[in-house]
Write an enzyme that holds these catalytic residues in place. Structure first.
Site, mmCIF file in Angstrom:
data_model
loop_
_atom_site.group_PDB
_atom_site.id
_atom_site.type_symbol
_atom_site.label_atom_id
_atom_site.label_comp_id
_atom_site.label_asym_id
_atom_site.label_seq_id
_atom_site.Cartn_x
_atom_site.Cartn_y
_atom_site.Cartn_z
ATOM 1 N N ASP A 11 38.543 28.846 37.958
ATOM 2 C CA ASP A 11 37.906 30.107 37.556
ATOM 3 C C ASP A 11 38.193 30.320 36.074
ATOM 4 O O ASP A 11 39.027 29.624 35.480
ATOM 5 C CB ASP A 11 38.441 31.266 38.390
ATOM 6 N N SER A 12 37.517 31.295 35.506
ATOM 7 C CA SER A 12 37.789 31.633 34.106
ATOM 8 C C SER A 12 39.096 32.390 33.956
ATOM 9 O O SER A 12 39.683 32.422 32.875
ATOM 10 C CB SER A 12 36.646 32.476 33.537
ATOM 11 N N CYS A 75 34.169 30.887 41.009
ATOM 12 C CA CYS A 75 33.618 31.770 39.976
ATOM 13 C C CYS A 75 32.112 31.812 40.159
ATOM 14 O O CYS A 75 31.447 30.764 40.108
ATOM 15 C CB CYS A 75 33.984 31.229 38.596
ATOM 16 N N GLU A 153 41.984 41.804 35.988
ATOM 17 C CA GLU A 153 43.000 41.006 35.289
ATOM 18 C C GLU A 153 44.242 41.853 35.008
ATOM 19 O O GLU A 153 45.371 41.420 35.229
ATOM 20 C CB GLU A 153 42.424 40.467 33.980
ATOM 21 N N CYS A 189 31.579 38.734 41.914
ATOM 22 C CA CYS A 189 32.537 38.172 40.970
ATOM 23 C C CYS A 189 33.840 38.046 41.731
ATOM 24 O O CYS A 189 34.253 39.004 42.403
ATOM 25 C CB CYS A 189 32.711 39.070 39.751
ATOM 26 N N HIS A 191 36.739 38.162 40.835
ATOM 27 C CA HIS A 191 37.752 39.146 40.427
ATOM 28 C C HIS A 191 37.686 40.419 41.280
ATOM 29 O O HIS A 191 38.713 41.068 41.518
ATOM 30 C CB HIS A 191 37.547 39.551 38.958
#
Length: 265
Positions: A11-12, A75, A153, A189, A191
């Protein structure tokens, strides 16, 4: 025969940890390498051409270094843009992550669903195709939120994030025409499942949140069926593409998910 080759999740940032949880629940003996391209983060605000060039090249390096039995692109943005080129370039099975529009449409009673993702993901033709194939009788609303990616994050690092940020992300869907009928939201997403409880608390009414982690884990289990696993898998490793000054804040969340070793590419 025991096989030490890992599953590599990519993932990023830390969003793919939501997919990791589902994968390890199904495959508890699997060695894991989790890679966060924090040098390229965030993907969702970048041009498609940049993602299409960066992701296959980076995964090529990672495949050469870690020799995984399976790669999971955890992702949505990277998958909807670069999954095809990655599969063409690598001689290893690759599982992508795409918005869970099909299960959302199956569960919606009002036939209005929302797709909450990054700006790059929600504008992809891939999403158009999923909506046409699996939600043709639904109104599909879309909203991209870079702020919500950053909130996830920060939250995983133990930082406080304001309630209003989560309400703003939902308002991007609820305030659209037809938003008053929306009953199901695709968390498009990886996240966002990490902060699904905050989204639910911020919603002015009950909403159903759907993501694709369980489906990805099922696919990973299918593709590795019959393969040997080590009797005692090594602790999972987290790999970052560049050193980060806030790594100490992230280590508890990584360790809680079995990622004990931390290294840089």
């Amino acid at each position: 025969m025991a096989d030490d080759r890992p599953i590599l999740l990519f993932d990023s940032g830390v969003g793919g940890l939501s997919v990791l949880a589902a994968v390890t629940a199904r495959l508890p003996a699997a060695p894991i390498v989790y890679v966060a391209d924090n040098q390229g983060f965030p993907y969702g605000t970048k041009a498609e051409a940049e993602i299409a060039a960066r992701v296959p090249a980076l995964l090529g390096r990672l495949a050469e270094r870690y020799r995984p039995r399976l790669i999971v692109i955890a992702c949505n943005t990277a998958s909807t843009i670069a999954l095809g080129p990655v599969r063409a370039a690598l001689d290893v099975a690759v599982v992508g992550t795409v918005p869970a529009i099909k299960p959302a449409a199956e569960r919606s009673t009002t036939r209005t669903i929302g797709v909450l993702g990054t700006e790059a993901t929600v504008r992809q033709p891939y999403v158009d195709d999923l909506a046409a194939r699996f939600a043709a009788d639904c109104r599909v609303l879309r909203h991209g939120s870079a702020a919500l990616v950053w909130a996830a994050e920060r939250a995983l690092r133990g930082e406080a994030t304001p309630d209003g940020l989560y309400r703003d992300a939902l308002d991007g869907l609820l305030d659209q025409p037809g938003g008053e009928r929306m009953d199901t939201v695709v968390l498009a997403c990886t996240h966002f499942p990490l902060v699904a409880d905050r989204l639910a608390a911020a919603s002015p009414r009950p909403l159903r949140f759907v993501d694709g982690a369980d489906g990805i884990a099922a696919r990973a289990a299918h593709l590795t069926a019959g393969q040997g696993w080590p009797d005692r898998p090594a602790p999972g490793r987290a790999v970052f593409t560049t050193a980060s000054t806030d790594m100490d804040a992230l280590r508890p969340a990584l360790a809680a998910r079995g990622l004990i070793g931390v290294e840089w590419l």
